[in-house]
Write an enzyme that holds these catalytic residues in place. Sequence first.
Site, short mmCIF file in Angstrom:
data_model
loop_
_atom_site.label_atom_id
_atom_site.label_comp_id
_atom_site.label_asym_id
_atom_site.label_seq_id
_atom_site.Cartn_x
_atom_site.Cartn_y
_atom_site.Cartn_z
N HIS A 313 0.86 -1.19 0.00
CA HIS A 313 0.00 0.00 0.00
C HIS A 313 0.89 1.24 0.00
O HIS A 313 1.94 1.25 0.62
CB HIS A 313 -0.90 0.02 1.25
N ASP A 371 -7.91 -5.31 -0.02
CA ASP A 371 -8.38 -6.16 -1.13
C ASP A 371 -8.03 -7.63 -0.95
O ASP A 371 -8.44 -8.46 -1.76
CB ASP A 371 -7.77 -5.65 -2.45
#
Length: 440
Positions: A313, A371
């Site tokens: 991320h 996700d």
Amino acid sequence: MPRNKSTPKIKKAKLTINENTYELPIYNSTEGESVIDISKLHSQAKLFTYDPGFTSTASCESKITFIDGDKGILRYRGYDIEELANKSDFIEVVNLLIYGDLPNKEQLKKYKKLITRHTLLHEQIINFFQGFRRDAHPMAMMVGVMGALSSFYQDTLDINDPHQRQEATRRIVAKSSTIGAMAYKYSIGQSFVSPKNNLSFSENFLHMCFSNTAEEYKISPILAKAMDTIFILHADHEQNASTSTVRLAGSSGANPFACIAAGVSSLWGPAHGGANQAALEMLEQIGSSKNIKKYINKAKNKKDKFKLMGFGHRVYKNYDPRAKILKKICQKVLKHIGIKNDPILKLAMDLEKIALKDKYFVEKKLYPNVDFYSGIILRAIGFPPEMFTVIFAISRTAGWTAQWTEMIEDPIQKIGRPRQLYSGNKLQKYGVKRSKKNTR
Ligand code: SDX
């Protein structure tokens, strides 16, 4: 000048270039990093700053969402994501994000009714779906139909009218779930199912997706709660790619439906909201825990484009707090459905365990993100992978409309127009012989 007037300890940054020193104001945040105001740098020093991907650039001032990537903190208007996931519901969170604080019981009841009454779509919008091939990706339908809403709701296009802005946000959030459900029904060749006003937002979405003309879908409270929590967790996330797209589109004065359609387009990418579909497909490609090492080596191999989808991320250099919550929901949903040992969940947990011990992932601080587990839950509820990003988009209409509203109401807002580091040709005379390498 930003609206947050708290003065920082260090008030100015000094930039010395050759013999010139430039003073750049520093503004304090209420939480997290302060910022250096470089807006006058070009006029003072004839220089641009250079930050591809905006890794160190604040594009705006915002009061909506705070993320601390090192500590794995996510808060909507100051409320911690875990508390909201456990105690709130999606429509209350939509109201919180847009209006700035939690509504009281009366306000919430009224707001839920307003959103519910906007879930119906103009009958003619059905014709848009007929234009798509049956195998079109549902996100293609989301992009197309969301943009088309501007031609049906022309009484909420004036961005300078606060009432029209407010109505547009309600229409976008409410109708996104109906459009998403219609995209799903169209892709599986089933007739559309209308929303029901006696259902909650999340129950309605499940009803519109899984009921059909022959049979009413029996809504399980556990799955409806899981759906609602997934909507809460994906609702906003500061200035991510799709939100920045919405802000940039909105800065030109484009109508709200067009701006949100731009956000849907950006979210579709596998590096962003498309990662939930890609993560599940990756797990299915890995197939079994004995192949994990091979794929981790692929992810570490610079020559191989393969990335561990659902990992890493830009901001979180710690565990994504949303992934932690989703991991728990995953186990609850699978247990409720009676899937004792789902091979894909087991594989995901083995992959997480091995990756989190691997030097490469530890050094690069690559943790599971939102996700990684969401796809497993959505698949267990009954959605195909192509619907995962649609569900992300439905939820993110809350954050997109809140951020768009904040941008329009920002007194210092102006059209976004970044500059560049130009490395192209110098002046060329027309007709001069082109170099051989210019093959067409
Ligand atoms: C979302 O921004 C948001 O807030 C987004 C989001 C939201 O709610 O809006 O949180 C939603 O988009 C979550 C992210 C979903 N995407 C994925 O899971 C796709 C896989 N992840 C990567 O593509 C990547 O981690 C990104 C895109 C998420 C972040 O990329 P960055 O910040 O640009 O980091 P990077 O690509 O520069 O990576 C740093 C290093 C690189 O190696 P070096 O060049 O330094 O040697 O880490 C490596 C990368 O190659 N790396 C990975 C990796 N992610 C980064 N290596 C293997 N597998 C990965 N998943």
